[in-house]
Enzyme design. Structure first.
Site, PDB file in Angstrom:
ATOM      1  CE1 TYR A  67      -1.547  -0.240  -8.051  1.00 14.71           C
ATOM      2  CE2 TYR A  67      -1.517  -1.883  -9.774  1.00 14.71           C
ATOM      3  CZ  TYR A  67      -0.974  -0.773  -9.172  1.00 14.71           C
ATOM      4  OH  TYR A  67       0.147  -0.216  -9.712  1.00 14.71           O
ATOM      5  CD  GLU A  68      -1.303  -4.458  -3.417  1.00 10.77           C
ATOM      6  OE1 GLU A  68      -1.690  -4.926  -2.338  1.00 10.77           O
ATOM      7  OE2 GLU A  68      -0.752  -5.142  -4.298  1.00 10.77           O
ATOM      8  N   GLY A  69      -6.332  -2.702  -2.457  1.00 16.14           N
ATOM      9  CA  GLY A  69      -7.396  -2.146  -1.630  1.00 16.14           C
ATOM     10  C   GLY A  69      -7.838  -0.823  -2.218  1.00 16.14           C
ATOM     11  NE  ARG A  98      -4.148  -1.968   1.657  1.00 16.98           N
ATOM     12  CZ  ARG A  98      -5.172  -2.364   2.374  1.00 16.98           C
ATOM     13  NH1 ARG A  98      -5.294  -1.982   3.626  1.00 16.98           N
ATOM     14  NH2 ARG A  98      -6.100  -3.140   1.847  1.00 16.98           N
TER      15      ARG A  98
END
Lengths: 594, 594
Positions: free
Chosen positions: B437-439, B294
């Site tokens: 992406y990545e949450g 993140r």
């Protein structure tokens, strides 16, 4: 991926927000009864939904291409275009004298919005034709009108605008295309034009290019530009297309979006042209085309927002992820993501911006109608001034928000939004052109601040802001739940905008032009933000007065509340930026590159 | 189209803004002297500028493709990757025990930022490898570390994260990939994973997939997920790649951007896997990878902003249009568009956001380092808490601004920005993935509000806001021109953020969770806006104290002033939205579809 015309929202904007009914009370638009308007909106909804929307994806994937010197449009395009003009859609607001329906520009904007939602790249072609119609109507000779207008009005022929050259973009005055008198009253046009939308295609029998060029010994800059009509095929005596003119598409641009719309580099190689209007008065004629086109582009912003919103809403209802708050472990089944507050907030955000921008563009169109149709000279002049004030805001704010909403639409899709197959990304790619063409949004901001605010010593903008405050006061006077909050937020934001307007006015008056211009863009954002809130408030007030409790009216109330609490509070931030002055941006390229 | 590493700005962020010098005072990072850090930054600048940047356009145009069951990367990719790992760039912050340099994560972020600026699609591959290294380091057995870590640290092998399945995106707990004990201590992994970045390629001898899957009879949801190491090639006794494992890329996604990065649908067909960490504790291990990733994605936001800014600045210096204000008719020559205030404003806006986000990401990285290296347990715990608080903000705000800045970069180019050849549009297409992406950034906002604000009864966020106020007070105490204004704006914005933070805290405490979550996204924007202002202010204060009057420091002052006057005033709007509550978003799908 499907699109369904947002008939209820469009009707609400036409009736409750801008009060389209007023137009039928004028002599000019007496035929535009609410019933007829409604019927045309419904039919346009059917046409755009059934014929244009299904071609949006194929248009994006295939794009238009140059083959053997001709532009080839995507599969289905030519057939759809025939259905478009045969259905009479091109002539909604065109003059009845030349075969149009003579209906309000407002109605044409509603149709245009639906066309963009369904297929933005397709809808661009008629948008340019409209500009050509208006320019010829206003500045053409009787003979030019006689020979060209009818076919442009039906849409059998299409029109283009040829301003830009490699060295002359925002600075139109730098153009060098030459027009030399041929001795027979015509001119030989020679030069290269870029960014010519639908500069070539085979969907119509002829293409009427309107081209800015310089006569020999013309003054420098914009004061030496003349407008010429340059048909792809010169007309025979009987008005049918004859000899091919000396012009051709050299190449097509490979663009981020609107792939199906051919953006041509056009070469004029001694092509025969006809002077439109007076010598060296081309900019005036071009502004006639451009101002219409600017409102049209603003409406594209609305259309692309509606499309992005519909797609995101459909996905949010279908896609299941997560559990409701507080029930993560108790509930086994995942819920549609629309049940999560943040997703609903995003959708409301998208829809509130869409309706706000729709109100702004429709109100600008309504005043364009009133500038011709209102009963008194005074009313017509006031309406015209209103159009001039609002046009840069309608163009810039709606298209900036178009990009924002299309981007939010991708976000609602999560990972799927980034995959081209889904279609959400196309809307962002398509939307991204609108803040650029027909005058970048930065140019609109300069126009707003330097040309529009000073109109009538600030009287035009003052009158507008007073109307906003009156609406807020009337909303407050209802004492109805929620309406009071909307009223208060709107009034606060309008006062902030009023202060920034005064500040800019003083800077302009005292000759500190750079200070005024340095904050033009945030000022424009502040203006658009308040205007959007104004139109949502107008709709809510009208519905309240009429006792309208339809689902559409209830949703409109929710949108207005959302906007008042989440968008209007940003006015102050924009106004602070607008008043920060030129010193703040006093950096050199070297300093920026440090 | 060229990129030159922004060495001066990166140094300013490392030294003046976050005070990287502190790290060399710790035992762990005693080797990370300012001289060494500077040298590595400079070498990374050279590598990314000379080797990676020239491949950015070809990567976009060619993309990666699946051919005969293998992923083929663009021309030059494999060679650049070899130069990358042979140069030691993969192991900057990796543990020395496994062959890394053991240098600070902060330095790795600076390198990573430059890699993204140069070539975002390329830089993604190492970003994922970093995550695999951290997961194995934290949760792997000694044997796993022994066999896999060394090659991952050098970068000879790459790593992937396999979370997502078609029905399990943000809701990771819904995944269904199975892991069945094979009886020999290994597991048979069966299932389909999507969105696997660099899931296959031929640039490395082996790919180490880290895969989330369910053991038979595992509990439902996230509590029944385990992590497995699944190599593309199973290792021979001597540790060299041997038998091909039963896994393969099924297809590649056609995406809006980062075309060169192969986004694979991966099929695991009874592939041999090794349990990492304990059974059903996979989420914990995954969060180790994810939290690093993140911050890495936030840094991608910074990198893409820097690239878009550089390109826009170069265009603005080169492109001539228009005349200076007041000299439209007197001056013949057009000026570079950077001489127009609105263009300069846009460039300053871009650069101020870039530096602000850089400060935020670097400070998060610095605290990640301090969480391991600080002298006392108390300091390490405080640093860890700070990282947890800032990670969602660094990820979301930097990537939201990445999209905004890339879009502004297009706008500076006018029509040329929409033409793919220019390259400006690629930055927007590439940047658009990072908020997803990545949450997704919506997930980050929920994490910030629901998990991070309540940490230590609000003590973690309170400590941060107090530091911001202290910086504002110290800035004010200088009594220096401009610094006082920056201080006042920062303090006002921080107080607004403090009120919104209190409001959310009270809602969470009283169980009105939906109210808190409904405004999570605007709250996150408010937080990011204030944090950005904080870091710019810290830089200015440090430069003032040090008497630094270098060009970089002067520009940093201009950026901080611009940000204080044009960005910080938006805090109030975001805070108002953050506190508007759940009732405002209480609509149904039917109402939205009206």
């Amino acid at each position: 991926m499907t699109y369904r015309a947002a008939l209820n929202d469009i009707r609400f904007a036409l009736n409750a927000i801008v009060g389209a009914g007023r137009l039928a009370e004028t002599e000019r638009y007496a035929d535009a009864t609410p019933e007829l308007v409604d019927q045309i909106v419904e039919e346009a909804g059917r046409f755009t939904t059934e014929v244009l929307a299904p071609l949006n994806t194929v248009g994006d994937r295939q794009g238009s291409h140059l083959k053997d010197g001709k532009v080839v449009t995507p599969d289905g395009w030519a057939d759809a275009y025939r259905q478009f003009w045969e259905g009479g859609w091109n002539g909604v607001a065109a003059p009845a004298a030349h075969g149009g329906m003579g209906l309000p520009i407002l109605l044409q904007m509603a149709v245009s919005e639906m066309m963009t939602s369904a297929n933005m790249a397709f809808g661009l072609c008629p948008l340019l034709t409209q500009g050509a119609i208006h320019a010829l109507e206003a500045h053409g000779t009787d003979e030019q009108k006689e020979r060209y207008l009818g076919k442009l009005v039906t849409g059998e022929w299409t029109g283009t605008m040829n301003l830009t050259e490699p060295q002359a973009g925002s600075d139109v005055g730098a153009l060098t295309t030459k027009a030399e008198p041929a001795g027979d009253g015509t001119y030989k046009i020679t030069g290269t034009k870029i960014y010519i939308t639908y500069g070539d295609h085979e969907m119509a029998e002829n293409i009427i290019h309107l081209v800015l060029a310089r006569l020999p010994d013309a003054p420098l800059g914009t004061r030496g530009i003349s407008l010429f009509l340059v048909p792809k095929y010169l007309l025979n005596e009987d008005g049918t297309p004859g000899t091919r003119n000396a012009l051709r598409p050299l190449s097509l641009e490979k663009k981020l979006g609107i792939h199906a719309s051919p953006t041509c580099v056009m070469s004029y190689e001694g092509a025969t042209g006809f002077l439109v209007g007076e010598e060296n008065q081309g900019m005036k004629a071009m502004f006639t085309m451009m101002n219409d086109a600017r409102l049209g582009v603003g409406t594209q912003g609305v259309g692309i927002m509606e499309r992005a919103f519909q797609q995101a809403l459909a996905y949010a209802q279908e896609r299941k992820q997560g559990k409701p708050v507080g029930k993560q472990h108790a509930q086994k089944e995942m819920v549609p993501i629309i049940e999560h507050a943040d997703v609903r907030r995003t959708l409301l955000h998208m829809k509130a911006l869409t309706m706000a921008a729709r109100g702004l563009c429709y109100d600008t169109a309504l005043h364009a109608d009133l500038s011709m149709a209102a009963a008194t000279e005074e009313e017509r002049a006031a309406a015209k001034a209103r159009v001039e004030l609002l046009t840069p805001v309608a163009k810039s704010w709606s298209t900036d928000k178009g990009v924002e909403v299309a981007s939010l639409g991708i976000q609602v899709h999560g990972g799927m939004g980034f995959i081209e197959e889904t279609g959400a990304a196309q809307h962002l790619r398509d939307a991204r052109i609108a803040p650029i063409y027909e005058g970048t949004n930065g140019i609109q901001a300069l126009d707003l601040v330097a040309r529009k605010l000073p109109m009538q010593m600030g009287g035009v903008v003052r009158a507008y802001l007073e109307e906003v405050v009156e609406t807020a006061d009337a909303l407050r006077a209802t004492n109805a739940p929620h309406l009071v909050t909307i009223a208060d937020r709107l009034k606060t934001a309008t006062e902030q905008l009023g202060r920034a307007t005064m500040w800019i006015g003083q800077k302009l008056a005292s000759g500190e032009i750079e200070d005024a211009l340095a904050g033009a863009t945030p000022y424009q954002s502040a203006f658009g933000t308040v205007a959007g809130g104004f139109y949502l408030a107008k709709g809510v007030l009208a519905a309240h007065k009429a006792g309208d409790e339809s689902p559409t009216a209830q949703t409109a109330l929710q949108l207005a509340r959302f906007y008042a609490e989440q968008e209007l509070p940003h006015t102050e931030g924009y106004c602070a930026a607008a008043m920060s002055g030129a010193d703040l941006v006093g950096v050199t390229a070297e300093q920026l590159a440090s």
